[in-house]
Design an enzyme around this catalytic site. Structure first.
Site, mmCIF file in Angstrom:
data_model
loop_
_atom_site.group_PDB
_atom_site.id
_atom_site.type_symbol
_atom_site.label_atom_id
_atom_site.label_comp_id
_atom_site.label_asym_id
_atom_site.label_seq_id
_atom_site.Cartn_x
_atom_site.Cartn_y
_atom_site.Cartn_z
ATOM 1 C CE LYS B 100 -0.403 -14.681 2.424
ATOM 2 N NZ LYS B 100 -0.139 -13.246 2.285
ATOM 3 N N GLY B 161 -2.654 -5.302 -1.723
ATOM 4 C CA GLY B 161 -1.959 -4.158 -2.306
ATOM 5 C C GLY B 161 -2.832 -2.938 -2.540
ATOM 6 C CB ALA B 187 -4.445 -8.677 1.834
ATOM 7 N N GLY B 188 -4.561 -5.503 2.424
ATOM 8 C CA GLY B 188 -5.462 -4.357 2.313
ATOM 9 C C GLY B 188 -5.119 -3.190 3.208
ATOM 10 C CG ASN B 209 5.150 -7.337 0.897
ATOM 11 O OD1 ASN B 209 5.545 -8.415 0.466
ATOM 12 N ND2 ASN B 209 5.902 -6.255 0.746
ATOM 13 C CB THR B 210 1.653 -3.357 -0.834
ATOM 14 O OG1 THR B 210 1.698 -4.603 -1.514
ATOM 15 C CG2 THR B 210 1.753 -2.228 -1.855
#
Lengths: 72, 258
Positions: B100, B161, B187-188, B209-210
């Site tokens: 990545k 995040g 992301a997001g 992830n977050t």
């Protein structure tokens, strides 16, 4: 008093006492590193796992040992 | 409706959810969340080993590379050179050549440095890496990355995040329409509906992830994301109805009582 840098390497950014020129495989063993978990760079060049046995770490070398940590 | 499997860099995957392994309390929680998510691909970061704490456990002791496709990232890299160096090291650990690629352009937004991302992708593809670049939701940049030989493009939904969800579904729709490689929203995502929206738009997968690790109950959220990605994918394949301004009755207009 001997200059300690003459017998040291820089390991992951910190001075590390080496004693004498050391085979990389012995250094990894001393550090308790498993070959399937790490990758090694010496003076910015990747050391392939197949070369660990023949690679000698010498005083003044810049050694990086990395592994995987949690990340996104 | 039997779904087709999802191909990335020559490998087939059933799960379309890719999860990160950062920000968990410990490795046991990481493993439990990954299991609950059903993900087959997990991202990891490349960092210096801790020399002083030699008994330290390793992430790969909890996530068996024989079971999971490990996807090393270049998080924290601000130049093409740093990202390339990180990928070379990651490959030498021995979990394959899927990476990545992220080259960050700005500390506060963590938006990608597009020029540096393209530069790094060019070099990495030549060196045989299977490159999955994190990139702005810009259709032209996604096309260029595809032309360079990246195995997927990973446009952001919103800042890393941030949990803001899909900020530009129209750009994503254009990227999806033009792409010949898998499009993975990276992301997001904040909650399950965001993941479902991404999949309903026709994305091939979602990376997060977050949204999971930062939830009050990460294990429950991991399962919610698994279900959302599956539901969104199924809705996309089922083919949603057109949006209309006025009502159309669901019940017959004939046979009404007198």
């Amino acid at each position: 008093m001997p200059d300690s840098s003459a017998t040291s390497i820089t390991l992951n950014g910190d001075l590390y006492p080496l004693g004498a020129d050391t085979p990389l495989i012995a250094l990894l063993e001393r550090l308790n590193m498993r070959r399937g978990r790490v990758a090694v760079e010496i003076n910015r060049a990747i050391v392939p796992k197949s070369s660990y046995g023949q690679t000698i770490v010498r005083a003044g070398d810049q050694v990086e040992i990395v592994n995987f940590v949690g990340g996104g | 409706m039997q779904d087709t499997s999802f191909e990335l860099g020559g490998k087939q995957f059933k799960s379309r959810l890719i999860v990160g392994t950062g920000k968990y309390r410990d490795f046991a929680e990481t493993r439990a969340a990954v299991e609950a998510s059903g993900a087959e691909i997990v991202t990891v970061a490349v960092r210096r080993v801790n020399i002083t704490d030699r008994g330290k456990e390793n992430l790969l002791d909890y996530l068996d590379p024989a079971r999971y496709q490990i996807l090393p990232n270049t998080a924290g890299c601000f130049t093409a050179d740093e990202a390339i160096r990180t990928c070379r090291l990651a490959r030498e650990v021995g979990v394959g050549d899927l990476v990545k690629l992220e080259v960050i352009g700005d500390q506060q937004t963590l938006f990608p440095d597009v020029a540096a991302t393209l530069e790094a992708a060019r070099v990495l593809v030549k060196e045989g890496f299977k490159v999955m670049p994190y990139v702005t939701d810009d259709p032209v940049t996604c096309l260029r990355l595809q032309e360079l030989g990246c195995v997927a493009v990973m446009p952001l939904a919103a800042p890393i995040g941030s949990g803001l969800g899909i900020r530009n579904p129209f750009n994503l729709a254009i990227i999806i329409e033009q792409a010949k490689v898998p499009v993975i929203v990276d992301a997001g995502v904040g909650t399950a509906s965001d993941a479902a929206v991404a999949m309903e738009l026709g994305c091939d997968g979602v990376l997060m992830n977050t949204a999971i690790a930062g939830a009050k109950n990460p294990i429950a959220m991991a399962r919610a994301m698994k279900l959302a990605v599956e539901a969104g994918r199924l809705a996309y394949r089922a083919g949603r109805i057109e949006r209309k301004l006025y009502a159309t009755a669901s019940s017959p207009l004939t046979g009404l009582i007198g």
